[in-house]
Design a protein around this motif. Structure first.
Motif, PDB file in Angstrom:
ATOM      1  N   ARG A   1      69.104  79.620  61.356  1.00  0.00           N
ATOM      2  CA  ARG A   1      68.757  79.189  62.725  1.00  0.00           C
ATOM      3  C   ARG A   1      70.215  78.872  63.429  1.00  0.00           C
ATOM      4  O   ARG A   1      70.125  77.965  64.289  1.00  0.00           O
ATOM      5  CB  ARG A   1      67.675  78.428  63.112  1.00  0.00           C
ATOM      6  CG  ARG A   1      66.445  79.081  62.260  1.00  0.00           C
ATOM      7  CD  ARG A   1      65.627  80.082  63.040  1.00  0.00           C
ATOM      8  NE  ARG A   1      65.308  80.048  64.578  1.00  0.00           N
ATOM      9  CZ  ARG A   1      65.398  80.686  65.487  1.00  0.00           C
ATOM     10  NH1 ARG A   1      65.989  81.904  65.275  1.00  0.00           N
ATOM     11  NH2 ARG A   1      64.966  80.304  66.745  1.00  0.00           N
ATOM     12  N   THR A   2      71.199  79.427  63.126  1.00  0.00           N
ATOM     13  CA  THR A   2      72.240  79.143  63.715  1.00  0.00           C
ATOM     14  C   THR A   2      73.042  80.066  64.696  1.00  0.00           C
ATOM     15  O   THR A   2      74.214  80.180  64.926  1.00  0.00           O
ATOM     16  CB  THR A   2      73.640  78.728  62.526  1.00  0.00           C
ATOM     17  OG1 THR A   2      73.800  79.891  61.909  1.00  0.00           O
ATOM     18  CG2 THR A   2      73.119  77.483  61.927  1.00  0.00           C
ATOM     19  N   GLU A   3      71.965  81.069  65.467  1.00  0.00           N
ATOM     20  CA  GLU A   3      72.601  81.941  66.350  1.00  0.00           C
ATOM     21  C   GLU A   3      72.927  81.058  67.540  1.00  0.00           C
ATOM     22  O   GLU A   3      74.176  81.677  67.985  1.00  0.00           O
ATOM     23  CB  GLU A   3      71.341  82.818  66.841  1.00  0.00           C
ATOM     24  CG  GLU A   3      70.762  83.503  65.484  1.00  0.00           C
ATOM     25  CD  GLU A   3      69.624  82.714  64.938  1.00  0.00           C
ATOM     26  OE1 GLU A   3      68.683  83.519  64.375  1.00  0.00           O
ATOM     27  OE2 GLU A   3      69.264  81.586  64.983  1.00  0.00           O
ATOM     28  N   ASP A   4      72.567  80.204  68.071  1.00  0.00           N
ATOM     29  CA  ASP A   4      73.222  79.602  69.173  1.00  0.00           C
ATOM     30  C   ASP A   4      74.730  78.804  68.766  1.00  0.00           C
ATOM     31  O   ASP A   4      75.429  79.069  69.616  1.00  0.00           O
ATOM     32  CB  ASP A   4      72.247  78.431  69.903  1.00  0.00           C
ATOM     33  CG  ASP A   4      70.985  79.142  70.326  1.00  0.00           C
ATOM     34  OD1 ASP A   4      71.119  80.238  70.745  1.00  0.00           O
ATOM     35  OD2 ASP A   4      70.008  78.284  70.518  1.00  0.00           O
TER      36      ASP A   4
ATOM     37  N   ILE B   1      75.245  87.723  58.057  1.00  0.00           N
ATOM     38  CA  ILE B   1      74.277  87.573  58.972  1.00  0.00           C
ATOM     39  C   ILE B   1      72.854  86.870  58.643  1.00  0.00           C
ATOM     40  O   ILE B   1      72.105  86.342  59.406  1.00  0.00           O
ATOM     41  CB  ILE B   1      74.067  88.853  60.043  1.00  0.00           C
ATOM     42  CG1 ILE B   1      73.229  88.571  61.172  1.00  0.00           C
ATOM     43  CG2 ILE B   1      73.381  89.891  58.870  1.00  0.00           C
ATOM     44  CD1 ILE B   1      73.001  90.006  61.792  1.00  0.00           C
TER      45      ILE B   1
ATOM     46  N   VAL C   1      73.422  83.129  59.048  1.00  0.00           N
ATOM     47  CA  VAL C   1      73.145  82.771  60.404  1.00  0.00           C
ATOM     48  C   VAL C   1      71.770  82.539  60.786  1.00  0.00           C
ATOM     49  O   VAL C   1      71.141  81.779  61.256  1.00  0.00           O
ATOM     50  CB  VAL C   1      73.933  83.831  61.277  1.00  0.00           C
ATOM     51  CG1 VAL C   1      73.559  83.388  62.729  1.00  0.00           C
ATOM     52  CG2 VAL C   1      75.310  83.686  60.818  1.00  0.00           C
ATOM     53  N   LYS C   2      70.860  83.630  60.375  1.00  0.00           N
ATOM     54  CA  LYS C   2      69.416  83.851  60.594  1.00  0.00           C
ATOM     55  C   LYS C   2      68.711  83.039  60.037  1.00  0.00           C
ATOM     56  O   LYS C   2      67.703  82.083  60.429  1.00  0.00           O
ATOM     57  CB  LYS C   2      68.985  85.234  60.383  1.00  0.00           C
ATOM     58  CG  LYS C   2      69.836  86.449  61.345  1.00  0.00           C
ATOM     59  CD  LYS C   2      69.153  87.739  61.206  1.00  0.00           C
ATOM     60  CE  LYS C   2      67.905  87.950  61.485  1.00  0.00           C
ATOM     61  NZ  LYS C   2      67.893  87.820  63.224  1.00  0.00           N
TER      62      LYS C   2
ATOM     63  N   SER D   1      80.543  86.346  60.367  1.00  0.00           N
ATOM     64  CA  SER D   1      79.568  85.930  60.898  1.00  0.00           C
ATOM     65  C   SER D   1      78.446  87.294  60.599  1.00  0.00           C
ATOM     66  O   SER D   1      77.220  87.154  60.444  1.00  0.00           O
ATOM     67  CB  SER D   1      79.294  85.417  62.319  1.00  0.00           C
ATOM     68  OG  SER D   1      79.985  86.483  63.256  1.00  0.00           O
TER      69      SER D   1
ATOM     70  N   SER E   1      76.514  80.128  66.394  1.00  0.00           N
ATOM     71  CA  SER E   1      77.466  81.051  66.448  1.00  0.00           C
ATOM     72  C   SER E   1      77.905  81.902  67.746  1.00  0.00           C
ATOM     73  O   SER E   1      79.101  81.700  67.710  1.00  0.00           O
ATOM     74  CB  SER E   1      76.808  82.235  65.653  1.00  0.00           C
ATOM     75  OG  SER E   1      76.378  81.740  64.137  1.00  0.00           O
ATOM     76  N   VAL E   2      76.956  81.872  68.374  1.00  0.00           N
ATOM     77  CA  VAL E   2      77.563  82.237  70.181  1.00  0.00           C
ATOM     78  C   VAL E   2      78.359  81.189  70.764  1.00  0.00           C
ATOM     79  O   VAL E   2      79.547  81.675  71.340  1.00  0.00           O
ATOM     80  CB  VAL E   2      76.260  82.624  70.879  1.00  0.00           C
ATOM     81  CG1 VAL E   2      76.914  82.849  72.356  1.00  0.00           C
ATOM     82  CG2 VAL E   2      75.553  83.697  70.218  1.00  0.00           C
TER      83      VAL E   2
END
Length: 560
Positions: free
Chosen positions: A224-227, A217, A220-221, A213, A229-230
């Motif tokens: 918009r898959t930040e949430d 990055i 991911v950005k 990830s 990924s977390v």
């Protein structure tokens, strides 16, 4: 429990092979380990001596005699013991660092020397876990756990013999729980080995996701898959936590049961001494020896039982390291052909990553000094052909052979890369200075040769404009410069090698057409001209090529 013990014994062949591997790596460190074990043993014997001196101190004080000399002797032994403990601890740290680096270096080298296709079966995060966590566990076992076990064994024996001098029945009673502890440890070891493997597997998945990830990055950005990924990282953490807790619960449950059993033994020794004092059969000093030595018989047994999980973890980690070391080493021939002008002949190559073949009986001849463009749709096998030519895998059927104008021949192998220069797809720069990146192409390149390579890659202009020129520091994958600039640095890295065989795999895709043509013109003007394979989607480069090769129906053919 007997069934589990039988399974453990039945797997002894594998266990013994892992132990032999550990012993083989340990041999160079035997002198240092011997020093650590000697110091640990002396500390253990000193603790028994302190118990005897304490007895004398109590008895003399009870009789109204002076105890100054005894106290001074006691303090002296304590200070010497602490000094030996410090020296032993520092020595163990040095052994750990040297031992861990020794294994890491050899495993790292094996990864580098293994066929590319075999290495890529493992995720980078998994390889990192094996190189860091697993190696650390093995090194800790060698430098700390095993010396501690030997120390505890000597302490147990010496304490038992000393206690037996005062009361052999009490000594036997205190030691009676040892067989039960040994059997429990064998049973526990079998369970913990499986749990440790699960812990390491989940650790690998956990690290692998973080590494992937962070490397991607921008994706991911962008999406918009930040949430997400977390959340996925949390799920992987929870999975790892489950196995970590299960492993620790198992170990703690066993340790607690053993500790309670030993506490009952301590209470029994206390009661035994109290009764003996009431009967005037022992002194108060002897009572203190009873309490101290009974505890020091039982304490080593507890610690030995608790060391079993560490040994099991060490063996489990050794198995994961050995798995990497068993990867097949790529073929490397001792002698290279003379590399002034080199061609390559691909003869009836068949290869696939799975059941489906990428090439089926494909043949082609890239003649010395020719510029050849390789075209075709994405995923059709252009990069795979490069990997086969560079011997990144030996799984292909057929032959690939280099030859030169003198009639010398050499099969494709790792050593043949000595006369190959390669610019792969994507951004492949390292963090560090531009100079360091270019010298990856040839470590002994002079300042003049570096500047010449930069000029050939049309990179001299922007590099000279940087604050520190070629000594400008860039981040991972060229952070701090543009994609086009990073690609030109990669081309300069290839050009500084001055190899007679040059492979450009979409190497100019981030360059504008004018810069791309200028780079190709510069390469074409070499004397003697290198053999050059250009994998490209741009038709404009064909004007600099002697011929065009296409990949169709798993075959290689020349476009007429």
């Amino acid at each position: 429990m007997l069934r589990k013990i039988k399974k453990f014994i039945s797997d002894w062949e594998n266990q013994s092979s892992y132990i032999k591997w550990i012993v083989n790596y340990t041999k160079p460190y035997i002198p240092q380990l011997s020093l650590v074990m000697f110091l640990n043993i002396m500390v253990s014997l000193a603790s028994i001596g302190l118990a005897l001196i304490g007895k004398r101190m109590v008895d003399q004080a009870s009789a109204g005699n002076t105890v100054t000399k005894v106290i001074l002797l006691y303090v002296l032994i304590v200070l010497v013991s602490q000094a030996m403990m410090c020296i032993g601890a520092l020595s163990a740290v040095v052994i750990y660092e040297k031992f861990a680096f020794g294994i890491r270096k050899q495993v790292y080298r094996r990864i580098l020397d293994t066929n590319w296709l075999d290495v890529t079966k493992y995720h980078t995060g998994d390889l990192m876990t094996r190189l860091t966590t697993d190696v650390g566990i093995v090194a800790d076992g060698i430098s700390v756990t095993i010396p501690s076990i030997l120390q505890l064994a000597v302490q147990l024996l010496a304490t038992f013999c000393t206690l037996a001098v005062f009361d052999w029945k009490l000594a036997v009673f205190a030691l009676a729980i040892a067989p039960a502890a040994a059997l429990s440890s064998m049973w526990l070891g079998r369970i913990l080995k499986k749990l440790q493997m699960k812990v390491q597997e989940t650790e690998s998945r956990y690290r692998s996701f973080i590494q992937e990830s962070l490397s991607n990055i921008l994706i991911v950005k962008s999406f918009r898959t930040e949430d997400y990924s977390v959340e996925k990282l949390t799920r992987l953490r929870d999975e790892r936590l489950y196995w970590v807790l299960k492993k620790n619960r198992t170990g703690l449950a066993a340790s607690t049961i053993l500790s309670l059993a030993f506490q009952f033994g301590y209470v029994a020794a206390f009661a035994w001494g109290a009764v003996s004092i009431s009967r005037n059969t022992i002194t108060f000093g002897t009572m203190t020896v009873f309490l101290t030595l009974v505890n020091r018989i039982q304490s080593p047994i507890v610690n030995l039982a608790q060391s079993i999980p560490k040994l099991v973890s060490m063996i489990a980690s050794a198995a994961r390291i050995i798995e990497i070391q068993k990867l097949p080493e790529e073929t490397s021939l001792e002698e290279n052909i003379r590399g002034d002008q080199v061609g390559v002949r691909v003869n009836k190559i068949s290869f696939g990553y799975g059941e489906d073949l990428v090439f089926d009986q494909a043949s082609i001849d890239f003649k010395p000094g020719e510029f050849t463009a390789i075209v075709g749709a994405s995923g059709i096998g252009k990069t795979t052909l490069v990997r086969l030519i560079m011997a990144f895998t030996n799984k292909a059927a057929g032959t690939i052979e280099f030859y030169n104008v003198h009639g010398d021949r050499e099969k494709a192998n790792a050593s043949a890369r000595d006369f190959i220069s390669y610019v792969p797809q994507g951004n492949t720069l390292f963090s560090g200075t531009i100079r360091e990146n270019i010298r990856m192409g040839r470590l002994d390149a002079t300042e003049e040769e570096i500047m010449e390579a930069l000029k050939g890659a049309s990179a001299d202009g922007f590099v000279s404009g940087l604050p520190k020129g070629v000594d400008t520091v860039i981040g991972e994958k060229g952070h701090g410069i543009s994609e086009g600039q990073a690609q030109r640095i990669a081309i300069a890295r290839a050009l500084v090698r001055k190899a007679p065989f040059l492979i450009l795999d979409e190497a100019t895709s981030s360059l504008d057409e004018e810069t791309e043509l200028r780079v190709l013109e510069g390469i074409r003007s070499w004397n003697p001209a290198p053999t050059c394979l250009l994998i490209t989607h741009r038709r404009s480069v064909l004007q600099y090529c002697d011929r065009e090769i296409c990949i169709e129906n798993k075959k290689l053919g020349e476009v007429v």
